[in-house]
Design a protein around this motif. Structure first.
Motif, mmCIF file in Angstrom:
data_model
loop_
_atom_site.group_PDB
_atom_site.id
_atom_site.type_symbol
_atom_site.label_atom_id
_atom_site.label_comp_id
_atom_site.label_asym_id
_atom_site.label_seq_id
_atom_site.Cartn_x
_atom_site.Cartn_y
_atom_site.Cartn_z
ATOM 1 N N UNK A 88 0.829 -1.204 0.000
ATOM 2 C CA UNK A 88 0.000 0.000 0.000
ATOM 3 C C UNK A 88 0.862 1.252 0.000
ATOM 4 N N UNK A 89 1.965 1.238 0.739
ATOM 5 C CA UNK A 89 2.884 2.380 0.741
ATOM 6 C C UNK A 89 3.390 2.658 -0.666
ATOM 7 N N UNK A 90 3.751 1.607 -1.393
ATOM 8 C CA UNK A 90 4.214 1.780 -2.756
ATOM 9 C C UNK A 90 3.127 2.313 -3.679
ATOM 10 N N UNK A 91 1.891 1.850 -3.491
ATOM 11 C CA UNK A 91 0.784 2.328 -4.320
ATOM 12 C C UNK A 91 0.487 3.803 -4.049
ATOM 13 N N UNK A 92 0.597 4.210 -2.806
ATOM 14 C CA UNK A 92 0.391 5.626 -2.462
ATOM 15 C C UNK A 92 1.503 6.474 -3.064
ATOM 16 N N UNK A 93 2.751 5.989 -2.965
ATOM 17 C CA UNK A 93 3.869 6.722 -3.555
ATOM 18 C C UNK A 93 3.664 6.896 -5.055
ATOM 19 N N UNK A 94 3.172 5.851 -5.717
ATOM 20 C CA UNK A 94 2.908 5.946 -7.154
ATOM 21 C C UNK A 94 1.851 7.013 -7.438
ATOM 22 N N UNK A 95 0.810 7.058 -6.617
ATOM 23 C CA UNK A 95 -0.244 8.060 -6.803
ATOM 24 C C UNK A 95 0.300 9.470 -6.610
ATOM 25 N N UNK A 96 1.155 9.644 -5.610
ATOM 26 C CA UNK A 96 1.773 10.956 -5.382
ATOM 27 C C UNK A 96 2.633 11.345 -6.576
ATOM 28 N N UNK A 97 3.429 10.404 -7.066
ATOM 29 C CA UNK A 97 4.310 10.674 -8.198
ATOM 30 C C UNK A 97 3.522 11.036 -9.455
ATOM 31 N N UNK A 98 2.356 10.430 -9.626
ATOM 32 C CA UNK A 98 1.515 10.744 -10.786
ATOM 33 C C UNK A 98 1.029 12.188 -10.747
ATOM 34 N N UNK A 99 0.884 12.744 -9.542
ATOM 35 C CA UNK A 99 0.439 14.127 -9.385
ATOM 36 C C UNK A 99 1.596 15.119 -9.469
ATOM 37 N N UNK A 100 2.814 14.624 -9.299
ATOM 38 C CA UNK A 100 3.985 15.503 -9.237
ATOM 39 C C UNK A 100 4.379 15.961 -10.629
ATOM 40 N N UNK A 101 4.651 17.261 -10.788
ATOM 41 C CA UNK A 101 4.965 17.826 -12.106
ATOM 42 C C UNK A 101 6.421 18.263 -12.241
ATOM 43 N N UNK A 102 7.221 18.073 -11.193
ATOM 44 C CA UNK A 102 8.622 18.444 -11.264
ATOM 45 C C UNK A 102 9.459 17.361 -11.919
ATOM 46 N N UNK A 103 10.777 17.449 -11.755
ATOM 47 C CA UNK A 103 11.721 16.531 -12.389
ATOM 48 C C UNK A 103 12.128 15.437 -11.416
ATOM 49 N N UNK A 104 11.943 14.191 -11.825
ATOM 50 C CA UNK A 104 12.355 13.047 -11.010
ATOM 51 C C UNK A 104 13.717 12.577 -11.496
ATOM 52 N N UNK A 105 14.677 12.525 -10.564
ATOM 53 C CA UNK A 105 16.036 12.085 -10.853
ATOM 54 C C UNK A 105 16.331 10.865 -9.987
ATOM 55 N N UNK A 106 16.860 9.813 -10.593
ATOM 56 C CA UNK A 106 17.193 8.609 -9.851
ATOM 57 C C UNK A 106 18.649 8.251 -10.089
#
Length: 463
Positions: A88-106
């Motif tokens: 569930x934590x991972x699914x919530x993180x995915x939902x947050x990331x879907x809303x995020x409009x900035x730059x994701x760097x890994x």
């Protein structure tokens, strides 16, 4: 956190609301799995540990400010009841990331991830609000917590990714898809679990496979197992290294008498001398170079990158953390958070650089773990490095591999002994130190040598 209602969280986690008075209440603060670290408006994840069960702390977590808890059963508190809390934590993180409009760097690699992350975070923060992993929150537990810390105004989300096997990084990238991905290097850490360095490389390459065509892959061209990854993505590729063919290059690497490295940074028609004034160890030049190349991929101006490198510090703890005792001038190098073979060799070079020609060198070295059939060979290489760097006294901690290493060093004519953590190691070592000595503490995290380093640094003269 990018606000989500409890109802929305229940939907994305396939859970159901229990004792929730308002399904539209907003979760505005990050997920936490430690009841001592609850942020008002956050969500507490009831994870089960070896000795404690987070469900037992659900009520207290809400009292301390959590809006609700994630649980796999009904509890005496407002809850979202899910089949599996970690999923569930991972699914919530995915939902947050879907809303995020900035730059994701890994970023990933066998060694240097936290240090590179710390340096890059400092550079990115000069360009805009940045969220990055705290400590080493780089696995399936810490990763969702980091993602949940991102705000609508965050310009960058910087994610360190660790892997313990094939598919781990791919899974993290499915949770949050990066636009920029950096691979540092392939070493021998965990080779006993993966089976070979090529298997490690294959697992790390998953990070570039997930990039979109408009993304950027940043690869270490000096590493023979990383360089081919440039051909495994449709994204733009930026190479970094020490050769003229690299897009981002470091040259003229030096170490100042105080132990801080300098180098010349080149990109396109720009060139600048960079002094890592708050960082020790020449191996951190590679980490700084990786940070610079990644920042170039993000479009940050060259001058701002140089300024960020020069003001960067390693904030994760237990990584080339240097302190000097006032009463006797003894320098403690706390590099004990972890110990891959390559990082131990680099730390011994740093010990020699910091001590110089005039000061005694002392090394407390723990046994290196998860090396499989190569364990004896790697401990031999470390022993040889101890000899060639002229360590005056070595203390080995651990099992038969550590004892083998100590025997090899002793047979070379240098002073070396084995020790047990249970014998009060810090006090034992302190009694043998001389004013001005430089002491390196390095070992696998499970050995707990970081506590020894901190105890040594805190010691005062006898009354």
């Amino acid at each position: 956190m990018i606000p989500l209602t409890l109802a929305a969280i229940a939907q994305v986690s396939q859970g159901r609301l229990h004792r929730v008075p308002d399904a539209n209440a907003l979760v505005t603060a990050p997920i936490s799995f430690d009841s001592r670290d609850i942020a008002p408006g956050g969500l507490f994840a009831c994870l089960k540990g070896r000795s404690l069960d987070g469900h037992d702390f659900a009520g207290q977590a809400v009292t301390d400010g959590a809006i609700a808890v994630l649980a796999d059963r009904q509890v005496d508190a407002p809850a979202i009841v899910v089949r599996d809390v970690l999923d569930a934590m991972g699914q919530i993180a995915h939902a947050v990331a879907e809303e995020y409009t900035g730059t994701v760097i890994a970023l990933t690699g066998s060694a240097g991830k936290p240090s590179t992350k710390d340096i890059l975070e400092n550079v990115l923060a000069l360009d805009g609000p940045t969220v990055a992993n705290a400590r080493s929150f780089n696995n399936e537990i810490g990763f969702p917590v980091t993602v949940s810390r991102v705000e609508p105004t965050s310009r960058y989300l910087l994610l360190e990714m660790g892997a313990r096997g094939k598919g781990h990084i791919a899974s993290l990238c499915q949770m949050v898809r990066p636009r920029i991905a950096t691979v540092l290097g392939i070493g021998s850490a965990h080779v006993g679990e993966f089976g070979s360095q090529q298997a490690i490389a294959d697992a790390k390459a998953e990070i570039v496979h997930t990039l979109p065509e408009h993304g950027v892959a940043v690869v270490n061209a000096d590493d023979a197992l990383v360089a081919p990854m440039a051909r495994e993505t449709m994204a733009r590729v930026i190479t970094f290294g020490t050769t003229d063919t690299c897009e981002v290059q470091a040259s003229d690497v030096r170490v100042c008498p105080d132990g801080h490295p300098t180098f010349v940074l080149r990109h396109a028609d720009r060139e600048e001398i960079v002094a890592l004034s708050h960082i020790y160890g020449r191996h951190n030049v590679t980490n700084a170079l990786a940070a610079a190349a990644t920042a170039i991929g993000a479009g940050i101006p060259f001058g701002r990158i140089v300024r960020g490198l020069e003001t960067a510090e390693l904030s994760s703890g237990g990584r080339m953390e240097v302190s000097v005792r006032a009463h006797d001038g003894v320098t403690i190098i706390n590099d004990a958070f972890n110990a891959s073979p390559e990082s131990v060799l680099a730390a011994l070079e740093a010990l020699a650089d910091i001590a110089g020609a005039e000061r005694r060198r002392v090394a407390i070295l723990g046994e290196m773990a998860e090396l499989g059939d190569d364990a004896f060979d790697w401990h031999d290489k470390v022993a040889h490095k101890v000899v060639t760097t002229g360590v005056h006294r070595t203390i080995g901690v651990g099992g038969h591999h550590a004892q083998h290493m100590i025997s090899t060093i002793r047979n070379s004519g240098l002073e070396a002994t084995s020790a047990d953590l249970a014998t009060g190691l810090a006090g034992h070592v302190d009694a043998q130190l001389q004013p001005g000595d430089v002491v390196l503490v390095k070992g696998a995290n499970a050995l707990g040598l970081e506590a020894v380093a901190r105890a040594l640094a805190a010691m005062t003269p006898p009354a």
